[in-house]
Design a protein around this motif. Structure first.
Motif, PDB file in Angstrom:
ATOM      1  N   HIS A  20    -134.075  46.944 -33.928  1.00 44.31           N
ATOM      2  CA  HIS A  20    -134.743  46.226 -35.005  1.00 44.31           C
ATOM      3  C   HIS A  20    -136.098  45.707 -34.544  1.00 44.31           C
ATOM      4  O   HIS A  20    -136.328  45.495 -33.353  1.00 44.31           O
ATOM      5  N   VAL A  56    -133.664  43.513 -30.534  1.00 48.43           N
ATOM      6  CA  VAL A  56    -134.840  43.217 -31.357  1.00 48.43           C
ATOM      7  C   VAL A  56    -136.110  43.247 -30.513  1.00 48.43           C
ATOM      8  O   VAL A  56    -136.161  42.656 -29.432  1.00 48.43           O
ATOM      9  N   TRP A 182    -139.347  42.196 -41.362  1.00 48.06           N
ATOM     10  CA  TRP A 182    -138.127  42.609 -40.671  1.00 48.06           C
ATOM     11  C   TRP A 182    -137.930  44.094 -40.934  1.00 48.06           C
ATOM     12  O   TRP A 182    -137.807  44.517 -42.077  1.00 48.06           O
ATOM     13  N   ASP A 183    -137.972  44.876 -39.864  1.00 46.52           N
ATOM     14  CA  ASP A 183    -137.846  46.333 -39.969  1.00 46.52           C
ATOM     15  C   ASP A 183    -138.812  46.902 -41.000  1.00 46.52           C
ATOM     16  O   ASP A 183    -138.472  47.776 -41.809  1.00 46.52           O
ATOM     17  N   LYS A 206    -128.189  39.931 -39.756  1.00 48.77           N
ATOM     18  CA  LYS A 206    -128.979  41.152 -39.627  1.00 48.77           C
ATOM     19  C   LYS A 206    -128.526  42.056 -38.478  1.00 48.77           C
ATOM     20  O   LYS A 206    -128.734  43.269 -38.529  1.00 48.77           O
TER      21      LYS A 206
END
Length: 207
Positions: A20, A56, A182-183, A206
């Motif tokens: 991510h 992440v 986010w993404d 998430k």
């Protein structure tokens, strides 16, 4: 969103192959950007690296807001630091946020561009031995000319790097700072006032 190799310092946590991506579009002279940066840099990143290693990558994106003229100069200084030593981009960014009031409109209204560059270079020199005042300043300064006819308007040695970040923000449709993706999708639920517990809850939904 990809990150060109010359801007590797903008990846402030994680690796490119993480599952991510969290992108933070921030302006160094925006108080709300400073607020979210402090929480993420001091608390969220260490927690992510400890609890969710490899999950992440966190990318800093320069969101330059021209209604604060010093925003351009401060961003240039950060890009100059990155060009010299990418590992110092995040620590220097932190120093800029900690000292951001020194670059607010009222604080710099009577300062020349060169004076601000010198101040930013001096701050860089306090961040790391690899960042000498003269080395940073050499990338920022613009030599004056005697007459307007001699002017070229080429900018400094960081101008092309600055253009990339401005184009990216415009292309992505970012209007204000802070804006968080986010993404690759703008995540409007994220607030600059979030506590660590709220960030933990977000990642819990998430990851």
């Amino acid at each position: 969103m990809s990150l060109p190799p010359q801007f590797s310092g903008h990846r402030i946590s994680g690796k490119a192959d993480a599952k991510h991506t969290l992108e933070l579009y921030l302006d160094y002279v925006c108080p709300f950007s400073a607020k979210i940066w402090k929480q993420v840099y001091e608390n969220v990143l260490p927690w992510l690296e400890q609890q969710h290693p490899g999950q992440v990558q966190v990318i800093f994106r320069n969101q330059i807001q021209p209604w604060h003229p010093s925003s351009t100069l401060v961003a240039e200084a950060a890009l100059a630091v990155e060009q010299i030593d990418p590992a110092q981009f995040a620590p220097y960014s932190n120093a800029l946020f900690v000292n951001q009031k020194s670059y607010f409109d009222e604080a710099v209204v009577d300062k020349t561009r060169t004076e601000q560059y010198k101040s930013l270079s001096a701050l860089a020199a306090t961040t790391s031995p690899s960042l000498s005042h003269d080395k940073v300043l050499s990338l920022l300064q613009i030599a004056p000319v005697s007459t307007a006819a001699e002017a070229t308007n080429y900018g400094n040695k960081i101008t092309n790097e600055l253009k990339y970040h401005i184009k990216l923000g415009r292309q992505t449709g970012i209007h204000v700072s802070p804006t968080v993706l986010w993404d690759g999708i703008i995540e409007n639920s994220i607030s600059s006032g979030w506590t660590l517990e709220q960030w933990k809850e977000f990642f819990g939904n998430k990851l």
